[in-house]
Design a protein around this motif. Structure first.
Motif, short mmCIF file in Angstrom:
data_model
loop_
_atom_site.label_atom_id
_atom_site.label_comp_id
_atom_site.label_asym_id
_atom_site.label_seq_id
_atom_site.Cartn_x
_atom_site.Cartn_y
_atom_site.Cartn_z
N GLN A 275 1.17 -1.18 -0.55
CA GLN A 275 -0.22 -0.01 -0.26
C GLN A 275 0.39 1.28 0.00
N GLY A 276 0.57 2.29 -0.66
CA GLY A 276 1.32 3.32 -0.69
C GLY A 276 2.64 3.46 -1.61
N VAL A 277 2.57 2.56 -2.35
CA VAL A 277 3.85 2.16 -3.05
C VAL A 277 4.18 3.32 -4.39
N LEU A 278 4.38 3.31 -4.84
CA LEU A 278 4.77 4.35 -6.87
C LEU A 278 5.64 3.63 -7.41
N THR A 279 4.90 3.07 -8.47
CA THR A 279 5.68 2.45 -9.33
C THR A 279 5.98 3.08 -10.92
N LEU A 280 6.35 2.30 -11.78
CA LEU A 280 6.59 2.84 -13.22
C LEU A 280 5.97 2.31 -14.16
N ARG A 281 5.47 2.02 -14.80
CA ARG A 281 5.24 1.30 -16.09
C ARG A 281 5.05 1.60 -17.67
N PRO A 282 6.09 1.28 -18.44
CA PRO A 282 5.98 1.60 -19.59
C PRO A 282 4.85 2.07 -20.03
N HIS A 283 4.83 3.95 -20.76
CA HIS A 283 3.94 4.26 -21.03
C HIS A 283 3.36 3.76 -23.07
N THR A 284 2.28 3.32 -22.94
CA THR A 284 2.01 3.18 -24.10
C THR A 284 0.41 3.83 -24.79
N ALA A 285 0.47 4.49 -25.80
CA ALA A 285 -0.24 5.14 -26.03
C ALA A 285 -2.13 4.83 -26.80
N ASP A 286 -2.98 5.67 -26.19
CA ASP A 286 -4.32 4.70 -26.11
C ASP A 286 -4.47 4.63 -27.76
N SER A 287 -5.12 3.79 -28.35
CA SER A 287 -5.38 3.25 -29.56
C SER A 287 -6.72 2.30 -29.68
N LYS A 288 -7.62 1.96 -31.37
CA LYS A 288 -8.32 1.41 -31.20
C LYS A 288 -7.81 0.08 -31.20
N ARG A 289 -6.63 0.08 -31.82
CA ARG A 289 -5.91 -1.39 -31.87
C ARG A 289 -5.34 -2.07 -30.69
N LYS A 290 -4.81 -1.16 -30.46
CA LYS A 290 -4.47 -1.92 -29.24
C LYS A 290 -5.61 -1.91 -28.11
N ARG A 291 -6.88 -1.65 -28.12
CA ARG A 291 -7.50 -1.66 -27.26
C ARG A 291 -8.68 -2.75 -27.01
N ASP A 292 -8.29 -2.95 -29.17
CA ASP A 292 -8.49 -4.86 -30.04
C ASP A 292 -8.35 -5.30 -29.28
N PHE A 293 -7.02 -5.75 -29.24
CA PHE A 293 -5.95 -6.63 -28.40
C PHE A 293 -6.78 -7.09 -27.18
N VAL A 294 -6.36 -5.29 -25.93
CA VAL A 294 -6.80 -6.10 -25.07
C VAL A 294 -8.01 -6.46 -24.62
N ALA A 295 -8.84 -6.42 -25.55
CA ALA A 295 -10.18 -7.11 -25.34
C ALA A 295 -10.00 -8.34 -25.58
N ARG A 296 -9.34 -8.37 -27.11
CA ARG A 296 -9.31 -10.26 -26.89
C ARG A 296 -7.99 -10.45 -26.27
N TRP A 297 -7.20 -10.55 -25.26
CA TRP A 297 -6.48 -11.11 -24.28
C TRP A 297 -6.67 -12.12 -23.92
N HIS A 298 -7.88 -12.39 -23.22
CA HIS A 298 -8.78 -12.82 -22.40
C HIS A 298 -8.79 -14.31 -22.94
N GLN A 299 -9.11 -14.58 -24.50
CA GLN A 299 -9.28 -15.17 -25.15
C GLN A 299 -8.02 -15.79 -24.62
N LEU A 300 -7.27 -14.95 -25.51
CA LEU A 300 -5.71 -15.92 -25.33
C LEU A 300 -5.26 -16.50 -24.59
N SER A 301 -5.41 -15.69 -23.51
CA SER A 301 -4.66 -16.42 -22.61
C SER A 301 -5.34 -17.29 -21.39
#
Length: 930
Positions: A275-301
């Protein structure tokens, strides 16, 4: 590491294993990952999805199929090398991996030798230079950018020190080194480094031992750079040690964001420990292609694991290779391999080195990878000339509850911001501190206020503060007994106590006297006790000098000081000739000469056209003298008619004005300000002479006089108290005493027969000393400035150092009133002038009386004759003399006209006038009486 030796060992291990070259319709790519890790598991799924997507588009490889072969290294460097060798035997055109930088350093030599490009999005060691490893390519931002982001966060929150906890392997170690460099650029530093055994070999006991050491340090800002297995264990141990409570700051590198993204929501046990920890994540710009892949991920995994940023980079890395291969084939490239002559020359043994072939098109494929310019799931993919990713950026995440909240972004373009970096790329870059912003943070322990980031060493024990045990000038620091206990008091202590009350946190402390109480201690030794750990700080009349600042940090000076010279003085009272002192003899002579010169010049310019400058020579000479000296008082009555004469007169009057003003000011100072005289004029007199010089015991003045002014030590006499100062000066043991101004001012309050001679010849200040880089020194400096601004510093000074001295009883009238002694010389000169003028006047009058009234011309008795002669003389003296030579013709005509017009009313006057006229006719002149 000897690459050839490695090749021999591992080729022997795999025996004569070989696989025939695949057909031209299949392009082989290898991948080396540990599948039991979060990133290894996510990457495997992403590779398979990318491979299917590439193969489903026949336009990419022209009908060829991309084949990605995964090899599980299982945390073993040995198995990673085996996998790489196997790939090199199967005509592999590229390798994705390895997962960590330790093996990247080793396998890159193999890739360089056989011209097989090796791409990794997780081995992000900043020391993997493209100059040394040209065939190794990092497809994600390397740790140099991540460490820059952390350094800017530390600077943004106002912390100056951090503690680093990391796994002792190449990637983590080199990342911390990069962090240290980035912090140094922002005047921050890593105060302590805690190295853990390489992941995943670290045990709970290993971690506990290191965290206990961290807990004993001052810094409460901790950066954790490791891997998920060790990282989660660190937080679990930290929570058990009380290191996740309020006051601590934890910043985890990108491994933590992988955990948060892949296992959301977090198990309660893990969530409670971070709790309260700060961390970094590589930033990836939002896009339709990314959103489609994220929606597809559950099926892939199959819901086994969540998608994290490195899964997106894994997918894009496969597409980078595919686009590079497409370009390779379009350029006419073919997949062919040839023998390595270096390996064939190695003799001995039965190693099958011939199976390791050079990829002939490797360099062309590498160039195509370097020229990548595409849009993927992570956004635009392009690289700079040094192969660093274009415009790297990170999300900044704050762990809250079982999830997280994003508080901002960092990009290499705009720094810290609360808006996505891509929205700022169209604007001019602005890295100013006023343009850096983050949203509010929920810190460990539930605190919402920014932690100060440090505590006192050894987990908050009392500070041991050394104070000088002075035997003289105890107004500054002294130890007194009050109610059976020792109490430290004085001006310096008062300033310290007032400043420490202004700190926003409590400071436990204990004063410890330093010195034997028989003489003043050495202040250099007192300051040196901080470096040896005896004292945590020193408080007192400690001068800030260059040598001392090399050992410790000082606060802002709370009083200005410097060395001055004190010597016996003789009061110089005004005397009868004080009015001559404003000018030197040369000045008097030149001024008098110019009076005569200017008078002569004006006479030359005027005498031909101005009647007032004409006449007999005697009269003209007197006119010159009178005119020139009367200009001193602007009392000249002669008119100037020529332009040149007026010009000279204007300039001369201006000169006279300046001379008069300067004379008046100087004489006023001489007569009203007490004048002190001494053969010692300042420090130069002491340097050029051979007299003995006194200094205060324990003061830095001794070293300064010897080292800086080159005064022999034999001329210096140590004095321990004001009484010794006075005795040595009065007896002539020393010609002067050199000490700091605050001491001297107290000394002169009681010994008015001495005075400061010359100017203060050093500029110093007194401050409180702390260990190097102590944050308390900065906070105390801020508090001292506040004391100065609100007037408390002056009030403390008045309380301890302002008192009446021997010179304070003189009345203002005594200082301002002037007595006759200062002026009787002027009165004497004036009296002499009057006496001489009268004497000459009476001599001339008697001479004139004797000519006009000879004694034999008055017949009478002796007594009556004398009385009549006296009466005649008095009438003669009272009479008016008509000047026969100086009046103008107009005046003579007026007088004659007046004589004939008076008539009978003034008969007697007319008779007298006739008598005078007769005398004039005879050539004589004598006075008439009424």
């Amino acid at each position: 590491m000897n690459l050839v030796w490695l090749v021999k060992i591992f080729v022997l291990c795999i025996g004569a294993y070989s696989v025939g070259a695949s057909g031209p319709d299949v392009v082989h790519v290898g991948a080396i990952f540990t599948l039991k890790t979060i990133n290894g598991n996510v990457s495997k799924i992403a590779f398979e999805a990318a491979m299917d997507d590439v193969n489903s588009d026949p336009s990419i490889l022209g009908g060829r199929k991309l084949s990605i072969t995964m090899h599980d290294s299982n945390f073993s460097g040995f198995l990673s090398i085996i996998a790489a060798l196997q790939f090199m035997q199967t005509d592999t055109v590229a390798i994705i991996g390895p997962q960590n930088a330790v093996m990247a350093h080793v396998l890159s030599h193999l890739a360089n030798e056989l011209n097989v490009p090796m791409l990794s999005f997780t081995a992000l060691d900043p020391t993997l230079s493209p100059l040394q490893y040209p065939f190794f390519f990092q497809t994600a931002p390397n740790d140099q950018f991540q460490m820059t982001a952390i350094a800017e966060m530390v600077s943004y929150f106002g912390w100056s020190e951090i503690a680093a906890v990391y796994s002792d392997d190449d990637q983590s170690r080199n990342g911390i080194i990069a962090l240290g460099d980035k912090l140094a650029d922002r005047r921050c530093k890593i105060s302590y480094k805690a190295a853990l055994p390489p992941d995943p070999t670290a045990t709970r006991d290993d971690i506990k031992d290191e965290l206990i050491k961290v807990q004993m340090m001052e810094s409460r800002v901790i950066v954790l750079h490791t891997f998920p297995h060790s990282g989660l264990m660190v937080f679990n141990v930290a929570k058990s040690l009380g290191m996740m409570k309020s006051g601590y700051v934890w910043i985890a590198t990108t491994w933590m964001s992988s955990v948060l993204d892949s296992y959301s929501p977090l198990p309660l046990k893990i969530a409670h420990s971070i709790q309260g920890v700060l961390t970094l994540r590589p930033h990836t710009a939002d896009s339709k292609r990314k959103r489609d892949f994220v929606a597809r991920w559950h099926q892939l995994s199959n819901g086994s694991i969540g998608l994290n940023a490195y899964g997106l980079y894994a997918y894009d890395t496969v597409w980078m290779i595919a686009h590079a291969l497409k370009k390779f084939f379009d350029q006419g490239g073919t997949i062919s391999f040839s023998n390595d002559t270096k390996l064939s020359e190695i003799g001995g043994g039965t190693l099958n080195l011939g199976a390791l072939n050079i990829f002939d098109g490797g360099k062309l494929l590498l160039e195509n990878i370097k020229e990548t310019n595409m849009t993927g799931l992570t956004g635009r993919i392009a690289y700079n000339a040094d192969r660093s990713i274009l415009r790297p950026s990170y999300d900044i995440i704050n762990v809250i509850g079982s999830g997280y909240r994003q508080i901002g972004y960092w990009s290499n373009y705009s720094g810290l911001s609360v808006v996505p970096p891509e929205s700022l790329y169209g604007k001019p870059a602005n890295r100013s501190s006023s343009n850096q912003h983050l949203n509010s943070v929920a810190w460990p322990g539930g605190a919402t206020e920014r932690p100060r980031g440090w505590v006192f060493r050894n987990n908050g024990r009392q500070l041991i503060i050394g104070v000088p045990n002075r035997v003289s000038f105890r107004e500054f620091v002294s130890k007194v007994n009050s109610n059976g206990s020792d109490v430290i008091q004085g001006y310096c202590i008062g300033v310290f106590l007032a400043a420490i009350k202004l700190l926003p946190y409590p400071v436990p402390y204990k004063f410890t006297p330093f010195g034997d109480g028989q003489k003043n201690p050495s202040y250099n030794e007192l300051v040196n006790e901080i470096t040896t750990g005896v004292f945590d700080a020193t408080v007192g009349d400690i001068t800030i000098t260059t040598n001392r600042t090399k050992m410790v940090d000082f606060t802002q000076p709370y009083i200005e000081t410097g060395l001055v010279v004190v010597a016996p003085v003789r009061k110089s009272y005004s005397n009868a000739w004080a009015f001559l002192r404003p000018f030197t003899p040369w000045m008097w002579g030149v001024t008098a000469t110019f009076f005569l010169v200017v008078g002569a010049v004006v006479w030359i310019l005027e005498h031909r056209i101005n009647d007032e400058f004409r006449g007999p020579p005697k009269k003209q000479f007197v006119t010159i003298l009178w005119f020139s000296f009367s200009t001193m008082f602007f009392a000249h009555r002669e008119n100037t008619m020529s332009t040149l004469g007026r010009l000279v007169l204007i300039v001369w009057l201006f000169v006279i004005l300046i001379i008069n003003s300067s004379y008046t000011a100087s004489l006023t100072s001489i007569l009203t300000v007490q004048q002190l005289s001494s053969p010692i004029k300042g420090i130069d007199s002491l340097i050029n002479g051979n007299a003995q010089i006194g200094f205060q015991v324990g003061s830095f003045a001794e070293n300064y006089l010897i080292e800086e002014l080159n005064i022999p030590k034999s001329r210096l006499v140590a004095l321990g108290s004001p009484e010794e100062y006075a005795a040595a000066l009065e007896k002539g043991t020393v010609a002067a005493v050199v000490d700091e101004k605050p001491y001297v001012e107290l000394f002169l309050l009681n010994y008015c027969q001495f005075s400061i001679r010359g100017q203060q010849f050093t500029k110093n200040g007194w401050g409180f000393a702390f260990p190097r880089d102590s944050p308390l020194a900065v906070d105390m400096s801020t508090a001292i400035l506040r004391l100065s601004e609100n007037g408390d510093l002056e009030r403390i000074h008045d309380k301890w150092l302002t008192k009446k001295g021997c010179g304070s009883h003189a009345s203002d009238n005594d200082l301002e009133q002037l007595n006759l002694q200062s002026f009787w010389g002027l009165f004497l000169i004036c009296g002499i002038a009057c006496f001489v003028a009268l004497l000459l006047y009476f001599c001339r009058m008697l001479r004139s009386f004797s000519r006009h009234f000879p004694e034999e011309s008055v017949p009478s008795s002796h007594g009556s004759s004398r009385s009549a002669r006296i009466q005649t003389f008095l009438v003669f003296a009272d009479g008016k003399v008509e000047d026969t030579g100086s009046n103008s013709k107009r005046k003579r005509k007026d007088m004659v006209s007046d004589g004939y017009e008076e008539g009978s009313k003034n008969a007697s006057q007319r008779t007298d006038r006739d008598m005078i006229s007769g005398e004039r006719h005879d050539g004589h002149s004598w006075p008439s009486h009424y």
